[in-house]
Design a protein around this motif. Structure first.
Motif, PDB file in Angstrom:
ATOM      1  N   ASP A 130     -23.583  15.200  21.793  1.00  0.00           N
ATOM      2  CA  ASP A 130     -24.083  16.505  21.345  1.00  0.00           C
ATOM      3  C   ASP A 130     -22.943  17.423  20.917  1.00  0.00           C
ATOM      4  OD1 ASP A 130     -26.633  15.746  21.768  1.00  0.00           O
ATOM      5  OD2 ASP A 130     -26.859  16.762  23.726  1.00  0.00           O
ATOM      6  N   ASP A 131     -21.838  17.370  21.700  1.00  0.00           N
ATOM      7  CA  ASP A 131     -20.664  18.181  21.324  1.00  0.00           C
ATOM      8  C   ASP A 131     -20.232  17.839  19.903  1.00  0.00           C
ATOM      9  OD1 ASP A 131     -20.526  19.329  23.834  1.00  0.00           O
ATOM     10  OD2 ASP A 131     -19.084  17.850  24.606  1.00  0.00           O
ATOM     11  N   VAL A 132     -20.141  16.546  19.639  1.00  0.00           N
ATOM     12  CA  VAL A 132     -19.658  16.106  18.329  1.00  0.00           C
ATOM     13  C   VAL A 132     -20.645  16.528  17.241  1.00  0.00           C
ATOM     14  CG1 VAL A 132     -19.006  14.112  16.928  1.00  0.00           C
ATOM     15  CG2 VAL A 132     -18.434  14.164  19.366  1.00  0.00           C
ATOM     16  N   ALA A 133     -21.958  16.379  17.544  1.00  0.00           N
ATOM     17  CA  ALA A 133     -22.976  16.713  16.541  1.00  0.00           C
ATOM     18  C   ALA A 133     -22.983  18.203  16.228  1.00  0.00           C
ATOM     19  CB  ALA A 133     -24.341  16.254  17.023  1.00  0.00           C
ATOM     20  N   ALA A 134     -22.465  19.023  17.148  1.00  0.00           N
ATOM     21  CA  ALA A 134     -22.501  20.475  16.960  1.00  0.00           C
ATOM     22  C   ALA A 134     -21.506  20.955  15.892  1.00  0.00           C
ATOM     23  CB  ALA A 134     -22.226  21.175  18.285  1.00  0.00           C
ATOM     24  N   PHE A 135     -20.523  20.159  15.548  1.00  0.00           N
ATOM     25  CA  PHE A 135     -19.571  20.602  14.514  1.00  0.00           C
ATOM     26  C   PHE A 135     -20.228  20.535  13.140  1.00  0.00           C
ATOM     27  CE2 PHE A 135     -16.493  18.641  17.620  1.00  0.00           C
ATOM     28  CZ  PHE A 135     -16.011  19.850  18.084  1.00  0.00           C
ATOM     29  N   ASN A 136     -20.116  21.612  12.383  1.00  0.00           N
ATOM     30  CA  ASN A 136     -20.663  21.543  11.023  1.00  0.00           C
ATOM     31  C   ASN A 136     -19.591  21.510   9.935  1.00  0.00           C
ATOM     32  OD1 ASN A 136     -19.823  24.138  10.892  1.00  0.00           O
ATOM     33  ND2 ASN A 136     -21.867  25.057  10.914  1.00  0.00           N
ATOM     34  N   LYS A 137     -18.341  21.706  10.349  1.00  0.00           N
ATOM     35  CA  LYS A 137     -17.256  21.488   9.396  1.00  0.00           C
ATOM     36  C   LYS A 137     -15.962  21.165  10.151  1.00  0.00           C
ATOM     37  CE  LYS A 137     -16.234  26.445   8.635  1.00  0.00           C
ATOM     38  NZ  LYS A 137     -17.288  27.092   9.407  1.00  0.00           N
ATOM     39  N   ILE A 138     -15.038  20.609   9.399  1.00  0.00           N
ATOM     40  CA  ILE A 138     -13.772  20.209  10.000  1.00  0.00           C
ATOM     41  C   ILE A 138     -12.639  20.858   9.218  1.00  0.00           C
ATOM     42  CG2 ILE A 138     -12.226  18.254  10.495  1.00  0.00           C
ATOM     43  CD1 ILE A 138     -14.718  16.529  10.892  1.00  0.00           C
ATOM     44  N   LEU A 139     -11.676  21.350   9.968  1.00  0.00           N
ATOM     45  CA  LEU A 139     -10.515  21.993   9.354  1.00  0.00           C
ATOM     46  C   LEU A 139      -9.281  21.206   9.776  1.00  0.00           C
ATOM     47  CD1 LEU A 139      -9.007  24.558   8.183  1.00  0.00           C
ATOM     48  CD2 LEU A 139      -9.079  25.419  10.520  1.00  0.00           C
ATOM     49  N   ILE A 140      -8.472  20.821   8.815  1.00  0.00           N
ATOM     50  CA  ILE A 140      -7.212  20.154   9.151  1.00  0.00           C
ATOM     51  C   ILE A 140      -6.076  21.077   8.733  1.00  0.00           C
ATOM     52  CG2 ILE A 140      -5.738  18.149   8.724  1.00  0.00           C
ATOM     53  CD1 ILE A 140      -8.221  16.511   8.206  1.00  0.00           C
ATOM     54  N   VAL A 141      -5.178  21.368   9.659  1.00  0.00           N
ATOM     55  CA  VAL A 141      -4.074  22.287   9.375  1.00  0.00           C
ATOM     56  C   VAL A 141      -2.752  21.574   9.619  1.00  0.00           C
ATOM     57  CG1 VAL A 141      -3.130  24.565   9.839  1.00  0.00           C
ATOM     58  CG2 VAL A 141      -5.524  24.136  10.289  1.00  0.00           C
ATOM     59  N   ALA A 142      -1.841  21.681   8.683  1.00  0.00           N
ATOM     60  CA  ALA A 142      -0.570  20.974   8.814  1.00  0.00           C
ATOM     61  C   ALA A 142       0.434  21.516   7.806  1.00  0.00           C
ATOM     62  CB  ALA A 142      -0.792  19.480   8.596  1.00  0.00           C
ATOM     63  N   CYS A 143       1.665  21.045   7.905  1.00  0.00           N
ATOM     64  CA  CYS A 143       2.723  21.434   6.967  1.00  0.00           C
ATOM     65  C   CYS A 143       3.335  20.179   6.337  1.00  0.00           C
ATOM     66  CB  CYS A 143       3.865  22.146   7.691  1.00  0.00           C
ATOM     67  SG  CYS A 143       3.433  23.722   8.386  1.00  0.00           S
ATOM     68  N   GLY A 144       3.846  20.323   5.147  1.00  0.00           N
ATOM     69  CA  GLY A 144       4.666  19.271   4.529  1.00  0.00           C
ATOM     70  C   GLY A 144       3.942  17.942   4.429  1.00  0.00           C
ATOM     71  N   GLU A 156     -14.837  12.573   5.224  1.00  0.00           N
ATOM     72  CA  GLU A 156     -16.009  12.967   4.418  1.00  0.00           C
ATOM     73  C   GLU A 156     -16.840  11.737   4.037  1.00  0.00           C
ATOM     74  OE1 GLU A 156     -14.650  15.566   1.257  1.00  0.00           O
ATOM     75  OE2 GLU A 156     -14.805  17.307   2.584  1.00  0.00           O
ATOM     76  N   ASN A 157     -16.150  10.655   3.701  1.00  0.00           N
ATOM     77  CA  ASN A 157     -16.861   9.426   3.335  1.00  0.00           C
ATOM     78  C   ASN A 157     -17.649   8.849   4.493  1.00  0.00           C
ATOM     79  OD1 ASN A 157     -16.684   8.663   0.669  1.00  0.00           O
ATOM     80  ND2 ASN A 157     -14.533   8.103   0.886  1.00  0.00           N
ATOM     81  N   LEU A 158     -17.027   8.830   5.666  1.00  0.00           N
ATOM     82  CA  LEU A 158     -17.648   8.160   6.810  1.00  0.00           C
ATOM     83  C   LEU A 158     -18.612   9.070   7.556  1.00  0.00           C
ATOM     84  CD1 LEU A 158     -14.500   6.321   8.186  1.00  0.00           C
ATOM     85  CD2 LEU A 158     -16.515   5.227   7.192  1.00  0.00           C
ATOM     86  N   ALA A 159     -18.218  10.322   7.748  1.00  0.00           N
ATOM     87  CA  ALA A 159     -18.996  11.200   8.633  1.00  0.00           C
ATOM     88  C   ALA A 159     -19.872  12.178   7.864  1.00  0.00           C
ATOM     89  CB  ALA A 159     -18.053  11.964   9.563  1.00  0.00           C
ATOM     90  N   ARG A 160     -19.642  12.315   6.551  1.00  0.00           N
ATOM     91  CA  ARG A 160     -20.419  13.229   5.709  1.00  0.00           C
ATOM     92  C   ARG A 160     -20.374  14.662   6.256  1.00  0.00           C
ATOM     93  NH1 ARG A 160     -19.980  11.002   1.449  1.00  0.00           N
ATOM     94  NH2 ARG A 160     -21.649  12.184   0.474  1.00  0.00           N
ATOM     95  N   ILE A 161     -19.215  15.074   6.702  1.00  0.00           N
ATOM     96  CA  ILE A 161     -19.016  16.463   7.143  1.00  0.00           C
ATOM     97  C   ILE A 161     -17.940  17.064   6.231  1.00  0.00           C
ATOM     98  CG2 ILE A 161     -18.120  17.939   9.005  1.00  0.00           C
ATOM     99  CD1 ILE A 161     -19.156  15.996  11.013  1.00  0.00           C
ATOM    100  N   PRO A 162     -18.128  18.299   5.737  1.00  0.00           N
ATOM    101  CA  PRO A 162     -17.097  18.870   4.867  1.00  0.00           C
ATOM    102  C   PRO A 162     -15.774  19.105   5.616  1.00  0.00           C
ATOM    103  CG  PRO A 162     -18.923  20.421   5.183  1.00  0.00           C
ATOM    104  CD  PRO A 162     -19.288  19.167   5.910  1.00  0.00           C
ATOM    105  N   VAL A 163     -14.712  18.741   4.956  1.00  0.00           N
ATOM    106  CA  VAL A 163     -13.378  18.889   5.571  1.00  0.00           C
ATOM    107  C   VAL A 163     -12.521  19.767   4.670  1.00  0.00           C
ATOM    108  CG1 VAL A 163     -11.300  17.681   6.352  1.00  0.00           C
ATOM    109  CG2 VAL A 163     -13.543  16.562   6.558  1.00  0.00           C
ATOM    110  N   ASN A 164     -11.916  20.794   5.248  1.00  0.00           N
ATOM    111  CA  ASN A 164     -10.932  21.607   4.526  1.00  0.00           C
ATOM    112  C   ASN A 164      -9.548  21.280   5.038  1.00  0.00           C
ATOM    113  OD1 ASN A 164     -12.119  23.243   2.623  1.00  0.00           O
ATOM    114  ND2 ASN A 164     -12.854  24.679   4.199  1.00  0.00           N
TER     115      ASN A 164
END
Ligand code: GLU
Length: 367
Positions: free
Chosen positions: A289-303, A317-325
């Motif tokens: 349920d915790d995992v299902a509650a996410f409606n988007k994913i944010l990846i933050v990094a440098c370089g 996005e291909n596997l989980a069909r969740i938008p990723v920024n």
């Protein structure tokens, strides 16, 4: 992330400093510099943008003599890579020299205050405020001045400071950036990481956040933030230095390319069930349920880590069909982001210490 080294003992400090910095090259850097307390306790600074070899050439042509010194490989966060922005930074009266890994978050108001008082800044760095603050707050006692200075700075740091008036000690302290002290006989060493000191000693103190160490030739005293002495346990390093070295390859990049299959296997292996059908992340304690509650994913990094994030976006996005920024950490922090409690934020850092990424993580948590 960049590196810090320090030496106090009976040998020429610059020998260890240059060697130690070379051992920390794998952390990445854009410039390098050293400060050594020389004859008549004058602190001599040498620093240069680019490869460590550039600095080595300068030191070879004009030896920086003395048995107490600090060194730094910089990875710029505030101010472009340049000779002037390279560390060490020095107070206007030349009494204090400082090297710093991390970010002084409140440097702007401090800088304005110091300029108002008549101090002149030579660099665009956040770090330089520390040098001028020390001069401004100096009460004739090196240790107490450093302590009071620390009360005024916010942010993340590993700091190493020398003072011409008390040439027989190095003071270092850390918050959210690593710092290790190597314990020798009649000499002691400071470094961001163990590979820098492993050829000199295997006995170390690993500093914790908020701890401050006074390092002399024959003694290392460690104190907590309130100034109480701490009985540090010696950490004896048993692993070999080779792990952090080039492992026989001509360049670190070549080594890293060849390391990839193993690195991927090592990283994934423990998170895939034996039959290869299930992903396991026990330590996260997530329910479905915790995992299902996410409606988007944010990846933050440098370089490079940011580019790893762009690749990751395609897979997720291909596997989980969740938008990723995917966002660059230094931009994310100031972008009034659309992060909320339904966002899964993933930060990527090769060293685990990238200051902008750690700060972005904090910001994401705040949201
Ligand atoms: N923030 C400091 C600078 O930009 C230190 C960067 C580092 O950790 O090397 O000079």
């Amino acid at each position: 992330m960049c590196g810090i080294v320090g030496y106090i003992g009976f040998n020429q400090a610059s020998d260890f400093l240059l060697d130690g910095m070379a051992k920390l090259e794998y952390r990445g850097y854009d410039s390098a510099g050293i400060a050594v307390i020389g004859p008549e306790n004058v602190i001599k600074i040498q620093k240069k943008v680019g490869r460590l070899a550039n600095l080595e050439a300068i030191v070879k042509a004009d030896p920086n003599e003395g048995t107490v010194g600090i060194g730094h490989t910089r990875w710029a966060t505030h101010g472009r890579p340049s000779d002037m922005n390279a560390h060490p930074h020095v107070s206007e009266d030349g009494k204090f020299a400082v090297v710093h890994n991390g970010i002084i978050e409140n440097y702007m108001p401090l800088k304005e205050e110091l300029i108002e008082k008549g101090y002149h800044f030579k660099s665009e760095t956040d770090t330089e405020v520390v040098a001028h603050l020390l001069e401004d707050m100096y009460d004739g006692d090196f240790v107490s001045t450093v302590r009071r200075m620390l009360d005024r700075v916010d942010g993340a740091y590993a700091l190493e400071i020398i003072c011409a008036d008390e040439p027989d000690k190095i003071i270092c302290t850390k918050k959210e950036n690593p710092l290790v002290i190597g314990l020798g006989k009649g000499e002691n060493f400071v470094a961001s990481d163990i590979p820098a000191i492993i050829n000199y000693t295997r006995d170390t103190y690993i500093l914790n956040d908020g701890e401050l160490a006074i390092v002399t030739r024959d003694n290392v005293s460690v104190f907590d933030r309130a100034g109480h002495a701490i009985d540090k346990e010696v950490f004896h390093v048993s692993w070999n230095a080779e792990a952090a070295e080039k492992g026989g390859y001509e360049h670190f990049m070549l080594k890293e390319i060849h390391d990839q299959p193993k690195a991927v296997r090592d990283t994934f292996g423990t998170h895939i069930s034996e039959d290869g059908k299930t992903v396991i992340f026990d330590e996260l304690n997530w329910t479905a349920d915790d995992v299902a509650a996410f409606n988007k994913i944010l990846i933050v990094a440098c370089g490079t880590a940011y580019h790893a994030g762009l690749v990751t976006k395609q897979y997720i996005e291909n596997l989980a069909r969740i938008p990723v920024n995917v966002e660059i950490a230094s931009e994310y922090r100031y972008s009034n982001p659309l992060t909320d409690d339904k966002t899964l934020c993933i930060v990527i850092s090769q060293s685990g210490e990238t200051s902008d990424t750690l700060a972005a993580l904090k910001e994401a948590k705040r949201h």
